[in-house]
Design a protein around this motif. Structure first.
Motif, PDB file in Angstrom:
ATOM      1  N   GLY A  46      85.297  48.624 -14.530  1.00  0.00           N
ATOM      2  CA  GLY A  46      84.440  48.247 -13.795  1.00  0.00           C
ATOM      3  C   GLY A  46      83.365  48.600 -14.000  1.00  0.00           C
ATOM      4  N   ILE A  47      82.983  49.938 -14.600  1.00  0.00           N
ATOM      5  CA  ILE A  47      82.032  50.074 -14.924  1.00  0.00           C
ATOM      6  C   ILE A  47      81.093  49.745 -16.273  1.00  0.00           C
ATOM      7  CG2 ILE A  47      80.554  52.793 -15.406  1.00  0.00           C
ATOM      8  CD1 ILE A  47      81.996  53.820 -13.438  1.00  0.00           C
ATOM      9  N   TRP A  48      81.926  49.879 -17.146  1.00  0.00           N
ATOM     10  CA  TRP A  48      81.525  50.378 -18.345  1.00  0.00           C
ATOM     11  C   TRP A  48      81.555  49.173 -19.238  1.00  0.00           C
ATOM     12  CZ3 TRP A  48      79.518  54.010 -19.215  1.00  0.00           C
ATOM     13  CH2 TRP A  48      80.282  55.542 -18.392  1.00  0.00           C
ATOM     14  N   ALA A  49      81.929  47.956 -19.382  1.00  0.00           N
ATOM     15  CA  ALA A  49      81.965  46.631 -19.703  1.00  0.00           C
ATOM     16  C   ALA A  49      81.096  46.253 -18.864  1.00  0.00           C
ATOM     17  CB  ALA A  49      83.123  45.745 -19.856  1.00  0.00           C
ATOM     18  N   PRO A  50      80.588  45.652 -17.628  1.00  0.00           N
ATOM     19  CA  PRO A  50      79.386  45.437 -16.979  1.00  0.00           C
ATOM     20  C   PRO A  50      78.082  46.114 -17.446  1.00  0.00           C
ATOM     21  CG  PRO A  50      81.344  45.415 -15.549  1.00  0.00           C
ATOM     22  CD  PRO A  50      81.635  46.330 -16.785  1.00  0.00           C
ATOM     23  N   LEU A  51      78.135  47.343 -17.561  1.00  0.00           N
ATOM     24  CA  LEU A  51      76.893  48.240 -17.958  1.00  0.00           C
ATOM     25  C   LEU A  51      76.419  48.213 -19.009  1.00  0.00           C
ATOM     26  CD1 LEU A  51      77.016  52.146 -16.323  1.00  0.00           C
ATOM     27  CD2 LEU A  51      75.303  50.559 -16.136  1.00  0.00           C
ATOM     28  N   SER A  52      77.020  47.173 -20.410  1.00  0.00           N
ATOM     29  CA  SER A  52      77.164  46.998 -21.578  1.00  0.00           C
ATOM     30  C   SER A  52      76.760  45.705 -21.411  1.00  0.00           C
ATOM     31  CB  SER A  52      78.331  47.512 -21.987  1.00  0.00           C
ATOM     32  OG  SER A  52      79.353  47.147 -22.208  1.00  0.00           O
ATOM     33  N   THR A  53      76.706  44.804 -21.113  1.00  0.00           N
ATOM     34  CA  THR A  53      76.557  43.417 -20.674  1.00  0.00           C
ATOM     35  C   THR A  53      75.491  43.611 -19.973  1.00  0.00           C
ATOM     36  OG1 THR A  53      78.643  43.244 -20.874  1.00  0.00           O
ATOM     37  CG2 THR A  53      76.648  41.503 -20.134  1.00  0.00           C
ATOM     38  N   THR A  54      75.203  44.324 -19.002  1.00  0.00           N
ATOM     39  CA  THR A  54      73.536  44.527 -18.352  1.00  0.00           C
ATOM     40  C   THR A  54      72.525  44.751 -19.373  1.00  0.00           C
ATOM     41  OG1 THR A  54      74.924  44.347 -16.242  1.00  0.00           O
ATOM     42  CG2 THR A  54      72.625  44.766 -16.403  1.00  0.00           C
ATOM     43  N   ALA A  55      73.053  45.793 -20.180  1.00  0.00           N
ATOM     44  CA  ALA A  55      71.889  45.733 -20.570  1.00  0.00           C
ATOM     45  C   ALA A  55      71.299  45.261 -21.725  1.00  0.00           C
ATOM     46  CB  ALA A  55      72.375  47.590 -21.575  1.00  0.00           C
ATOM     47  N   THR A  56      71.955  43.857 -22.219  1.00  0.00           N
ATOM     48  CA  THR A  56      71.104  43.263 -23.096  1.00  0.00           C
ATOM     49  C   THR A  56      71.041  42.040 -22.704  1.00  0.00           C
ATOM     50  OG1 THR A  56      73.474  43.398 -24.355  1.00  0.00           O
ATOM     51  CG2 THR A  56      71.908  44.808 -24.646  1.00  0.00           C
ATOM     52  N   ARG A  57      71.635  41.995 -21.529  1.00  0.00           N
ATOM     53  CA  ARG A  57      72.460  40.179 -21.319  1.00  0.00           C
ATOM     54  C   ARG A  57      71.000  39.447 -21.330  1.00  0.00           C
ATOM     55  NH1 ARG A  57      76.472  36.229 -19.268  1.00  0.00           N
ATOM     56  NH2 ARG A  57      74.648  35.488 -18.008  1.00  0.00           N
ATOM     57  N   LYS A 152      69.143  40.067 -11.963  1.00  0.00           N
ATOM     58  CA  LYS A 152      69.733  39.077 -12.152  1.00  0.00           C
ATOM     59  C   LYS A 152      70.375  38.618 -12.660  1.00  0.00           C
ATOM     60  CE  LYS A 152      71.089  35.036  -9.659  1.00  0.00           C
ATOM     61  NZ  LYS A 152      70.888  33.676  -8.792  1.00  0.00           N
ATOM     62  N   PRO A 153      71.733  38.448 -13.796  1.00  0.00           N
ATOM     63  CA  PRO A 153      71.422  37.618 -15.050  1.00  0.00           C
ATOM     64  C   PRO A 153      70.862  36.478 -15.262  1.00  0.00           C
ATOM     65  CG  PRO A 153      73.946  38.995 -13.812  1.00  0.00           C
ATOM     66  CD  PRO A 153      72.835  38.455 -13.174  1.00  0.00           C
ATOM     67  N   GLN A 154      70.139  36.072 -16.765  1.00  0.00           N
ATOM     68  CA  GLN A 154      69.687  35.288 -16.680  1.00  0.00           C
ATOM     69  C   GLN A 154      70.680  34.294 -17.598  1.00  0.00           C
ATOM     70  OE1 GLN A 154      67.071  34.510 -14.838  1.00  0.00           O
ATOM     71  NE2 GLN A 154      66.961  36.556 -14.508  1.00  0.00           N
ATOM     72  N   PRO A 155      70.389  33.285 -17.749  1.00  0.00           N
ATOM     73  CA  PRO A 155      71.796  32.190 -18.013  1.00  0.00           C
ATOM     74  C   PRO A 155      71.005  31.785 -19.888  1.00  0.00           C
ATOM     75  CG  PRO A 155      70.399  30.480 -16.085  1.00  0.00           C
ATOM     76  CD  PRO A 155      69.464  32.023 -16.699  1.00  0.00           C
ATOM     77  N   VAL A 156      72.252  32.364 -19.928  1.00  0.00           N
ATOM     78  CA  VAL A 156      72.077  32.328 -21.986  1.00  0.00           C
ATOM     79  C   VAL A 156      71.402  31.470 -22.537  1.00  0.00           C
ATOM     80  CG1 VAL A 156      73.690  33.258 -23.423  1.00  0.00           C
ATOM     81  CG2 VAL A 156      73.708  34.454 -22.188  1.00  0.00           C
ATOM     82  N   GLN A 157      70.893  31.466 -23.227  1.00  0.00           N
ATOM     83  CA  GLN A 157      69.910  30.230 -23.587  1.00  0.00           C
ATOM     84  C   GLN A 157      69.623  30.459 -25.644  1.00  0.00           C
ATOM     85  OE1 GLN A 157      66.831  29.465 -21.314  1.00  0.00           O
ATOM     86  NE2 GLN A 157      67.333  28.465 -20.160  1.00  0.00           N
ATOM     87  N   GLY A 158      69.751  29.634 -26.623  1.00  0.00           N
ATOM     88  CA  GLY A 158      69.771  30.011 -27.530  1.00  0.00           C
ATOM     89  C   GLY A 158      70.204  30.569 -28.615  1.00  0.00           C
TER      90      GLY A 158
END
Length: 175
Positions: A46-57, A152-158
């Protein structure tokens, strides 16, 4: 929202470390340590995947690589500093918990190079190790509180769309 998954994983990790600390006694059956180890496994998921995703999302596609590099660099620096802090704490707790070793009597007398810890040191050693585990547990709880402030995650565009220059509108034309 990954901040809730990350915070829950960090809290689970702190719980597992405190549990390990409580079990750290010379007479604790080794199989009991599998239970907090299993909780640590769930926590890591529950830690590493959400952290890495949050860093670049929320970064524009052209900055995602740089964001990933910054995330990985800070993670590695944190690991090195954390390991050093735990090593210092372990040394301090061992010095406080183990009997003083002086000439003619103490921790080192009669110790063979067999790799086994003398019976007289078992209690102090396990107490020092159990106390040392509480440092990362405390730091991880602080991290759980910080994770609740993730953006908060933004919608992915582009991504992968030709002509996605509109997404990078805030960047200069050279960069």
């Amino acid at each position: 929202n990954p901040k809730f998954i990350t915070a829950a994983g960090l809290v689970l990790m702190a719980v597992a470390l405190v549990w390990n600390s409580a079990l750290m006694q010379p007479d604790t059956p080794i199989l009991l340590f599998l239970l907090p180890s299993a909780v640590l496994g769930f926590a890591n998921a529950g830690i590493w995947a959400p952290l890495s995703t949050t860093a670049t999302r929320n970064l524009p596609p052209r900055q995602a690589g740089a964001g990933s590099g910054v995330y990985n660099t800070t993670r590695q620096i944190g690991a090195v500093l954390g390991s050093a802090a735990i090593a210092v704490l372990i040394q301090a707790r061992l010095a406080a918990e183990l009997p003083a070793g002086g000439p003619g009597g103490g921790a080192g007398e009669g110790m063979a190079l067999s790799g086994g810890l003398p019976e007289a040191l078992h209690s102090g050693f396990s107490t020092a190790m159990g106390q040392s585990i509480l440092l990362p547990a405390g730091v991880i709880l602080v991290g759980a509180a910080v994770a609740l402030f993730f953006a908060k995650p933004q919608p992915v565009q582009g991504w992968g769309v030709p002509g996605s220059a509109k997404v990078d509108a805030g960047l200069d034309s050279a960069g």
